[in-house]
Design an enzyme around this catalytic site. Structure first.
Site, PDB file in Angstrom:
ATOM      1  N   LYS A   1       2.807  -6.751   8.894  1.00  0.00           N
ATOM      2  CA  LYS A   1       2.581  -5.577   8.340  1.00  0.00           C
ATOM      3  C   LYS A   1       3.648  -4.774   8.854  1.00  0.00           C
ATOM      4  O   LYS A   1       3.706  -4.177   9.848  1.00  0.00           O
ATOM      5  CB  LYS A   1       1.300  -4.975   8.574  1.00  0.00           C
TER       6      LYS A   1
ATOM      7  N   ASP B   1     -10.633   4.970   8.328  1.00  0.00           N
ATOM      8  CA  ASP B   1     -10.502   4.654   6.967  1.00  0.00           C
ATOM      9  C   ASP B   1     -11.510   3.508   6.737  1.00  0.00           C
ATOM     10  O   ASP B   1     -11.163   2.303   5.862  1.00  0.00           O
ATOM     11  CB  ASP B   1      -9.059   4.145   6.335  1.00  0.00           C
TER      12      ASP B   1
ATOM     13  N   GLY C   1       0.887  -1.226  -0.070  1.00  0.00           N
ATOM     14  CA  GLY C   1      -0.034   0.037   0.014  1.00  0.00           C
ATOM     15  C   GLY C   1       0.831   1.217   0.136  1.00  0.00           C
ATOM     16  O   GLY C   1       2.065   1.298  -0.254  1.00  0.00           O
ATOM     17  N   ALA C   2       0.147   2.314   0.316  1.00  0.00           N
ATOM     18  CA  ALA C   2       0.922   3.471  -0.160  1.00  0.00           C
ATOM     19  C   ALA C   2       1.791   3.693   1.253  1.00  0.00           C
ATOM     20  O   ALA C   2       2.739   4.347   1.300  1.00  0.00           O
ATOM     21  CB  ALA C   2      -0.103   4.911   0.209  1.00  0.00           C
ATOM     22  N   GLU C   3       1.695   3.326   2.322  1.00  0.00           N
ATOM     23  CA  GLU C   3       2.729   3.584   3.608  1.00  0.00           C
ATOM     24  C   GLU C   3       3.050   2.084   4.333  1.00  0.00           C
ATOM     25  O   GLU C   3       4.016   1.960   4.939  1.00  0.00           O
ATOM     26  CB  GLU C   3       2.052   4.212   4.593  1.00  0.00           C
TER      27      GLU C   3
HETATM   28  N1  ADP Z   1      -5.612 -10.039   8.292  1.00  0.00           N
HETATM   29  C1  ADP Z   1      -5.558 -10.324   6.915  1.00  0.00           C
HETATM   30  N2  ADP Z   1      -5.765 -11.255   6.557  1.00  0.00           N
HETATM   31  C2  ADP Z   1      -6.021 -11.571   5.257  1.00  0.00           C
HETATM   32  N3  ADP Z   1      -5.559 -10.402   4.306  1.00  0.00           N
HETATM   33  C3  ADP Z   1      -5.256  -9.319   4.854  1.00  0.00           C
HETATM   34  C4  ADP Z   1      -5.224  -9.280   6.541  1.00  0.00           C
HETATM   35  N4  ADP Z   1      -4.839  -7.865   6.669  1.00  0.00           N
HETATM   36  C5  ADP Z   1      -4.562  -7.369   5.471  1.00  0.00           C
HETATM   37  N5  ADP Z   1      -4.768  -8.008   4.582  1.00  0.00           N
HETATM   38  C6  ADP Z   1      -4.460  -7.875   3.022  1.00  0.00           C
HETATM   39  O1  ADP Z   1      -3.364  -6.788   2.936  1.00  0.00           O
HETATM   40  C7  ADP Z   1      -4.205  -5.812   2.406  1.00  0.00           C
HETATM   41  C8  ADP Z   1      -3.453  -4.475   2.946  1.00  0.00           C
HETATM   42  O2  ADP Z   1      -3.552  -4.516   4.353  1.00  0.00           O
HETATM   43  P1  ADP Z   1      -4.145  -3.015   5.091  1.00  0.00           P
HETATM   44  O3  ADP Z   1      -3.836  -3.494   6.806  1.00  0.00           O
HETATM   45  O4  ADP Z   1      -5.314  -2.781   4.703  1.00  0.00           O
HETATM   46  O5  ADP Z   1      -3.015  -2.126   4.964  1.00  0.00           O
HETATM   47  P2  ADP Z   1      -2.911  -0.894   3.802  1.00  0.00           P
HETATM   48  O6  ADP Z   1      -2.631   0.382   4.772  1.00  0.00           O
HETATM   49  O7  ADP Z   1      -1.745  -1.336   2.974  1.00  0.00           O
HETATM   50  O8  ADP Z   1      -4.224  -0.474   3.392  1.00  0.00           O
HETATM   51  C9  ADP Z   1      -5.185  -5.853   2.460  1.00  0.00           C
HETATM   52  O9  ADP Z   1      -6.325  -5.168   1.528  1.00  0.00           O
HETATM   53  C10 ADP Z   1      -5.737  -7.346   2.508  1.00  0.00           C
HETATM   54  O10 ADP Z   1      -5.984  -7.738   1.086  1.00  0.00           O
HETATM   55 MG    MG Z   2      -6.316  -1.052   3.712  1.00  0.00          MG
END
Ligand code: ADP
Ligand code: MG
Lengths: 323, 199
Positions: free
Chosen positions: B29, B117, B11-13
């Site tokens: 993450k 968000d 993602g962006a960050e």
């Molecule tokens: N607990 C999880 N289980 C499965 N997929 C996940 C989970 N958390 C994140 N993802 C995947 O990773 C992507 C990015 O995670 P996210 O926390 O939304 O970060 P960002 O800040 O980049 O949006 C999500 O859109 C999803 O596809």
């Molecule tokens: Mg997200």
């Protein structure tokens, strides 16, 4: 089409001449800011005194006669009412005398368009940063308009920097004082507020002013710049990645800041995207950009009947058609 | 970490990786450095967002609100449960599921948290149940303004009939929905959040 453009939305009275997309002249006179800031009526009076002089200078720089002019453009808004009035009046006077058409131009569109065109970009994220405005823009729809995809939730970044400079006793020469002082500063922590693609500056400003007694002005200048510019870059980065665009440009008065340009360039190039800014004479308020957009508008039939050539202090960018 | 694992999302960050730990697949993450801002600012932002994300995930876990389980939090990374399912934005949703999504947001607010968000890109539908993810912009403080923005972001992301179903679930479950719904209207009238169509 030979077009004169007049800009008077804030502290600058500018006149530019454009033909075939080329800027032949770009002249201006600025109201000198005092410690009390800008009183719109006073600025307008200065504009009235400068108008004929600036317009005359632009004509002779471009080496054209009044009778050669085929169209006139002026800034309809956004800006300070009394100041905008001077430009509108100048435009109406010229148009009436020569019997030519008028294009009423949106100031933000002009900043974005002159930069986008000089950079040869088709569909960039435009970081528009001026005194009263700070927005992330992107062309959308048909007819095309600049849509706001992120913006300041409170004040514009330029006003924030000027208020800060005045607050710590510097002579606020439109941001450049802060930029110079910042060169020899080091970091003190200040609030950083980004919400998705929006951002806010008042928390940062308040804290920086509070610290004025304990921290050096160099350190505060450095930190307020680094913090606010990082916020803008982060919001622009998110806008760029979410929209899948691979071009970023910066325009408006604060785009003259070297550090901001350097940060945006690093951000964009870090993602393999192209970055650009216009030469500084087009980042500061100027008549050339108004002439540029006016020429395109007139060529595409976007003119305004003279009796409707008034001013709009709050002319939102997303309501103006981009020719 | 030696084994960076396979990249799930960028993602962006932040980047999300799948790694093996405790004999299963879990997610990491990581908020990666941004070289355009000075280290002092960069470090502090990444630390702060990592911290808020782990705090919020932990709180939701304890309150029994459906979110991935938090396993561990580092300075710039969190380690948490991998859900199996699809993002709400990639699923076709019936009115029952939309109602459940509304109930989920209500539970988040009831736990004293605003998400920051709350869009279909941050909800995972797993075995017929919605789970919330992505808390970098969350706040452990729920003013009606912040909660109203949560509603607004969802409203902007789905059709009006979908949002109606969503709101049925929200209003039914939220402890005090009225001021938040009023706030939503007020924010919309202010007009700042008008057009945010990306893509
Ligand atoms: N607990 C999880 N289980 C499965 N997929 C996940 C989970 N958390 C994140 N993802 C995947 O990773 C992507 C990015 O995670 P996210 O926390 O939304 O970060 P960002 O800040 O980049 O949006 C999500 O859109 C999803 O596809
Ligand atoms: Mg997200």
């Amino acid at each position: 089409m030979l077009v004169i453009g007049i800009e008077s939305s804030a502290h600058t009275f500018g006149a530019g001449i454009c033909e075939g997309g080329k800027i032949l002249a770009n002249e201006k006179e600025m109201y000198h800011i005092s410690t009390s800031g800008m009183i719109p009526g006073r600025v307008a009076e200065t504009h009235i005194r400068n108008a004929a002089l600036v317009i005359g200078r632009a004509m002779s720089k471009a080496n054209v006669k009044f009778s050669d002019l085929e169209g006139v453009g002026y800034t309809m808004g956004p800006g300070m009412g009394p100041c905008l009035q001077v430009g509108a009046l100048s435009a109406r006077t010229i148009a009436r005398r020569l019997g030519i058409k008028i294009a009423a131009v949106n100031h933000c569109v002009a900043h974005a368009e002159i930069t986008r065109n000089m950079a040869h970009m088709s569909d960039p994220i435009v970081v528009y940063v001026s005194g009263g405005n700070s927005q992330l823009l992107r062309l959308q729809g048909s007819p095309r308009r600049y849509h706001v995809i992120g913006e300041t939730l409170d004040i514009g970044i330029g006003n924030m920097l000027d208020t800060f400079a005045r607050g710590i006793g510097l002579d606020p020469a439109w941001g450049s004082t802060v930029e110079k002082k910042a060169m020899s500063g080091s970091y003190v922590e200040l609030p950083y507020t980004v919400k998705g693609m929006d951002f806010s500056f008042t928390g940062l400003l308040t804290k920086a002013l509070e610290l004025a007694n304990t921290e050096s002005s160099e350190d505060l200048c450095y930190s307020i710049q680094e913090t606010s510019f990082s916020m803008l870059c982060e919001a622009a980065e998110r806008a760029m990645l979410l929209s899948g665009k691979d071009e970023v440009c910066v325009s408006g008065g604060v785009a003259q800041n070297t550090r901001l340009r350097e940060m945006l360039r690093k951000m964009a190039e870090g993602h393999g995207s192209r970055f650009a800014a216009a030469p500084n004479e087009f980042n500061a308020d100027n008549g050339g950009m108004i002439a540029f957009v006016a020429e395109r508008m007139l060529e595409k039939g976007y003119y305004t009947p003279i009796e409707n050539c008034t001013v709009k202090q709050r002319y939102r960018v997303n309501t103006a058609v981009v020719p | 970490m030696k084994n960076k694992g396979s990249l799930l999302s960028e993602g962006a960050e932040a980047k999300v990786f799948i790694v093996k730990a405790f004999g299963m697949e879990i997610l990491v993450k990581s908020r990666l450095p941004k070289d355009y801002r000075i280290k002092e600012i960069d470090d502090s932002i990444r630390k702060r967002r990592t911290k808020i994300e782990s705090r919020v995930m932990y709180r939701l876990n304890r309150a029994g609100v459906r979110a991935p389980r938090l396993f561990a939090a580092g300075v710039f990374s969190i380690y948490y449960e991998k859900l199996d399912g699809k993002l709400m934005k990639d699923s076709s949703l019936g009115s029952k599921m939309l109602k459940k999504c509304g109930m989920l947001l209500a539970e988040i607010h009831n736990a004293g948290i605003s998400h920051g968000d709350f869009t279909p890109a941050n909800i995972i539908i797993s075995h017929g149940t919605p789970y919330v993810i992505d808390f970098g912009l969350s706040e452990v403080r729920n003013s009606s303004e912040e909660m109203g923005i949560d509603l607004l972001l969802m409203k902007r992301s789905v059709s009006s009939s979908m949002f109606k179903k969503f709101m049925e679930g929200y209003a039914e479950t939220a402890r005090n929905p009225k001021p938040v719904i009023d706030k939503l209207e007020e924010i919309e009238k202010r007009g700042r959040y008008q057009i945010r169509t990306l893509g």
